[in-house]
Design a protein around this motif. Structure first.
Motif, short mmCIF file in Angstrom:
data_model
loop_
_atom_site.label_atom_id
_atom_site.label_comp_id
_atom_site.label_asym_id
_atom_site.label_seq_id
_atom_site.Cartn_x
_atom_site.Cartn_y
_atom_site.Cartn_z
N TYR A 35 41.65 29.03 31.78
CA TYR A 35 42.02 30.67 31.21
C TYR A 35 43.23 30.93 31.83
N GLN B 205 39.40 23.51 30.14
CA GLN B 205 40.22 24.70 29.66
C GLN B 205 40.28 25.27 30.58
N PRO C 119 46.45 29.64 27.26
CA PRO C 119 45.39 29.01 28.14
C PRO C 119 45.95 27.41 28.22
N GLN C 120 45.40 26.82 29.10
CA GLN C 120 45.72 25.23 29.39
C GLN C 120 44.45 24.50 29.11
N GLU C 121 44.71 23.19 28.24
CA GLU C 121 43.79 22.45 28.10
C GLU C 121 44.13 21.09 28.42
N ARG D 155 33.57 21.42 20.61
CA ARG D 155 34.20 22.76 21.29
C ARG D 155 33.26 23.77 21.41
N VAL E 32 37.13 18.50 26.54
CA VAL E 32 38.28 19.43 26.92
C VAL E 32 37.82 20.13 27.99
#
Length: 420
Positions: free
Chosen positions: A118, A116, A122-124, A72, A114
């Protein structure tokens, strides 16, 4: 007025939240898809090569895209790389894509990355990197270097350090063999695969290649090869050097014994089955020579060859025929377990050419005889007298001859007739 505006905005936001809460779940996801949609792909890469991760956005509204590692940690935020790993390089950055390459991939780079976006929320999207590690060159070993025909041999093939585990196949020439496989996982998530194959060998397997073939997604055409070395007992055959046809009284007999084996036969012997070899027979190495044959020599003669594996033999049956009165027709004997009587008892064929020749000679003799007789009669012509003036020979004169002549003919001249 300012307070009134703020109150209206608050009421509108409240209504929006309440409406969203009462929407079905699928409808909420559909709104997200119809808005901004984040996508990426899993990546499979061979150790040491380069992996590329692509974070793609459809209908982006200027939201920020970033890429995180499995821990992360931010690798790229928009087009900026906060992570101090120079193996990560920016390939492309736009409103709709963030594409990053990772060079010289190692097994430690494997994991879930990941993408990502914003947004609120948030979408991943997740890209799993799988690292393939090719195994080392296979090692093939044999339980014994040399094996005798009829015995069993065992071969072992080992592929060390692959990921995922390799699959091992066996080929003996064009024949596929089935082995027994064991897989061992090592501490570093690598695999060692061992396969064993057992089979019985024949003399035809001598020099035969046996291949251990490695099937693995990270490598092609990886194999190890070993050639079999098989020992086998001799193969024996007898060749009749003389005579070419039937063996007859007074002839000489010359036999040669040919033996091949691995190792090469160290001993070749001649013997006569159930009897002694004739006293004046001569054995020279692999040759047997008997002169001036007679019928007392009839019997079975055997050539025996041996080596370290075993022995083998082949027989020759001798049958001595009467001495020929005419030139015999040559015959051919079989090579293995031979019989000198080959051709005896076969039906005699009629020689039509000889019969035709005899008939032609007889006809020619008859024709010659006719010609000779004809020429003889032509050279010896016959004469005779007619008796038309019979009695004229005793007459004193012509008138008397006429009177004495028979038949009343006036012509008293001698008449001659000829014949052929």
């Amino acid at each position: 007025m300012a307070n009134t505006g703020s109150g209206s905005l608050a009421i509108s936001f409240f209504v929006f939240v309440i409406s969203a809460a009462f929407l079905p779940k699928g409808a909420a996801e559909t709104l997200t898809v119809e808005g901004q949609n984040l996508a990426t792909d899993n990546v499979t890469v061979i150790e040491g090569e380069t992996a590329t991760i692509s974070c793609r956005v459809r209908n982006n509204d200027d939201s920020v895209i970033q890429l995180l590692n499995p821990n992360r940690q931010t690798i790229y935020f928009k087009d900026v790389r906060p992570l101090k790993d120079s193996r990560f390089q920016l390939v492309n950055f736009s409103d709709n894509e963030l594409r990053v390459s990772l060079s010289n991939v190692s097994l430690s780079d494997e994991g879930r990355y990941v993408c990502q976006l914003y947004t609120d929320p948030p979408q991943e999207a997740y890209a799993d990197i799988t690292v393939l590690v090719p195994p080392g060159s296979p090692i093939i070993e044999s339980r014994e270097d040399v094996v005798s025909e009829g015995n069993e041999t065992e071969l072992t093939c080992t592929a060390i350090g692959g990921k995922p585990a390799a699959y091992i196949r066996w080929m003996k020439g064009e024949e596929e063999l089935t082995g027994e496989t064991t897989v061992e996982e090592t501490y570093d998530r690598m695999f060692t695969v061992t396969s064993r194959v057992r089979f019985s060998v024949t003399k035809e397997d001598d020099g035969m290649p046996v291949d251990c073939i490695i099937d693995h997604p990270a490598v092609k055409d990886l194999l190890a090869q070993r050639h079999l070395e098989v020992l086998y007992k001799p193969e024996v055959k007898i060749v009749v050097t003389y005579p070419e046809g039937l063996t007859r009284e007074g002839d000489n007999l010359d036999l040669t014994c040919i033996a091949e084996g691995k190792p090469h036969p160290h001993q070749i012997n001649w013997l006569r089955v159930d009897e002694d070899v004739p006293p004046h027979a001569v054995v020279t190495g692999s040759d047997l020579y008997i002169e001036n044959l007679n019928k007392s020599y009839n019997g079975t003669y055997r050539c025996v060859a041996s080596n370290a594996v075993g022995e083998a033999y082949v027989d020759y049956i001798l049958y001595v025929h009467d001495a020929p009165t005419t030139i015999p027709t040559p015959t051919t004997n079989p090579v293995n377990t031979q019989d000198s009587r080959a051709g005896e008892g076969a039906p005699q064929k009629i020689d039509h050419a000889v019969i035709g020749g005899v008939v032609a000679v007889v006809m020619f003799a008859i024709l010659c005889a006719l010609i000779v007789l004809g020429r003889y009669f032509a050279r010896h012509k016959g004469t005779y007298f007619t008796h038309e003036a019979k009695g004229a020979d005793d007459a004193a004169d012509a008138d008397t001859a006429i009177i004495n002549a028979e038949g009343g003919h006036n012509n008293t001249d001698e008449k001659k007739e000829y014949y052929i």
